[in-house]
Design an enzyme around this catalytic site. Structure first.
Site, PDB file in Angstrom:
ATOM      1  N   GLU A   1      26.063  26.090   4.950  1.00 24.53           N
ATOM      2  CA  GLU A   1      27.280  26.322   5.710  1.00 24.53           C
ATOM      3  C   GLU A   1      27.331  27.767   6.186  1.00 24.53           C
ATOM      4  O   GLU A   1      26.478  28.597   5.845  1.00 24.53           O
ATOM      5  CB  GLU A   1      28.518  26.007   4.865  1.00 24.53           C
TER       6      GLU A   1
ATOM      7  N   HIS B   1      28.843  30.970  -4.318  1.00 32.28           N
ATOM      8  CA  HIS B   1      29.819  31.552  -3.396  1.00 32.28           C
ATOM      9  C   HIS B   1      31.232  31.117  -3.765  1.00 32.28           C
ATOM     10  O   HIS B   1      31.432  30.113  -4.455  1.00 32.28           O
ATOM     11  CB  HIS B   1      29.527  31.122  -1.953  1.00 32.28           C
TER      12      HIS B   1
ATOM     13  N   ARG C   1      30.898  22.872  -9.016  1.00 31.77           N
ATOM     14  CA  ARG C   1      31.728  23.986  -9.477  1.00 31.77           C
ATOM     15  C   ARG C   1      31.106  24.636 -10.705  1.00 31.77           C
ATOM     16  O   ARG C   1      30.716  23.955 -11.651  1.00 31.77           O
ATOM     17  CB  ARG C   1      33.139  23.502  -9.834  1.00 31.77           C
TER      18      ARG C   1
END
EC number: 5.3.1.8
Length: 311
Positions: A111, A168, A188
């Site tokens: 992304e 990130h 996560r």
């Protein structure tokens, strides 16, 4: 005729109300994501105009591949979002194509982020301070997160490329436009021990995270290429096998040559119009559409900033 799209909103524990500034009717004060251009089954847009009006982008992609100049059994490759991080997001990592297709049955998730707005001293987490896999595993197991996570200050107008495998997190008070592979797989690592309205903490994915983290991913900035074209300000932020992302800052008129069979367009500031095939369409901040193979003789006119992406 461009395909104009109805946004899909996702409520998140970290979301807020900043998406109202795009003239959106958001579902709650915890609206974290606008899925602006999406054919992903977890949030596919509805077409708002033309012969495909009322169908989802996923349906149109599957039924009318010629519109996009593609063929065969391929999935729509990109997803454009606007994210409102009123609170900080979890620290996370995404798998690459190989891992995701093996274990999740979908694309990996590379992304990139265009910072639309950011509060003073806003920051992101990008990369880790671990020398090797053993050190990474130990620091995660011992929750030495202040030492592990690498933080970077951000401001409006910044751009960050976030390849799969990069640890990130978007910090609080940041509004971004995200261009990504069409994937909804997130692992996560840390969520600040937050609980939802039922007192439950969100699931962590430590084993998967350890398996996909790329320790070399520590430098977030690409080198934008700035040009003036037809008197308008053009910036190419990134161009690779996953996507090309560009910004046009228009004040006046631009005759636009599509660089690909189809292009994803998001108006992030200002207003004006787009003309294709001698038909004129009003566009303004918060509008998202796709220029398809049928759109010829394209011209933009107005005072506006656009983010355009394509494969």
């Amino acid at each position: 005729m461009p395909l104009f799209l109805k946004p899909v909103f996702q409520e998140r524990i970290w979301g807020g109300t900043a998406l109202k500034t795009f003239n959106y009717d958001i579902p709650s004060d915890y609206t974290g994501e606008c899925w602006a251009i999406s054919a992903h089954p977890n949030g596919t847009n509805t077409i708002e105009n033309g012969r495909h009006q009322g169908k989802t982008l996923e349906e149109v992609w599957n039924e009318d591949k010629a519109l996009f100049g593609v063929s065969g059994d391929v999935k729509f490759p990109l997803l454009t979002k606007i994210l409102d991080a009123k609170d900080k997001l979890s620290v996370q990592v995404h798998p690459d194509n190989d891992y995701a297709q093996k274990y999740e049955g979908e694309y990996g998730k590379t992304e990139c982020w265009y910072i639309l707005d950011a509060q003073e001293d806003a920051e992101i987490i990008y990369g880790v301070n671990a020398e090797n896999q053993d050190e990474l595993n130990d620091m995660i197991d011992q929750q030495q997160f202040d030492k592990l996570f690498h933080k970077v200050k951000v401001k409006a107008g910044d751009f960050f490329y976030v390849p799969a495998g990069t640890v990130h997190a978007i910090g609080e008070g940041i509004l971004i436009l995200e261009t990504q592979q069409s994937s909804d797989t997130t692992y996560r690592i840390y969520d600040y021990e937050r609980t939802d309205n039922k007192g439950n903490q969100r699931e962590l994915h430590l084993a998967q995270s350890k398996a996909v983290i790329n320790l070399a991913a520590t430098s977030p900035n690409t080198t934008p290429k700035h040009e003036v074209r037809q008197g308008q300000t053009y910036t190419q932020f990134v161009s690779n096998d996953f996507f090309t992302v560009e910004r046009w800052m228009i004040n006046g008129a631009l005759n636009y040559e599509k660089p690909s069979a189809y292009c994803l367009v998001s108006i992030v500031e200002g207003n004006g119009n787009v003309e294709t095939n001698n038909e004129v369409y009003k566009i303004e901040k918060g509008i998202h559409f796709i220029l398809t193979t049928e759109d010829k003789n394209i011209a933009f006119n107005g005072d506006m900033t656009m983010i355009i992406s394509y494969v």
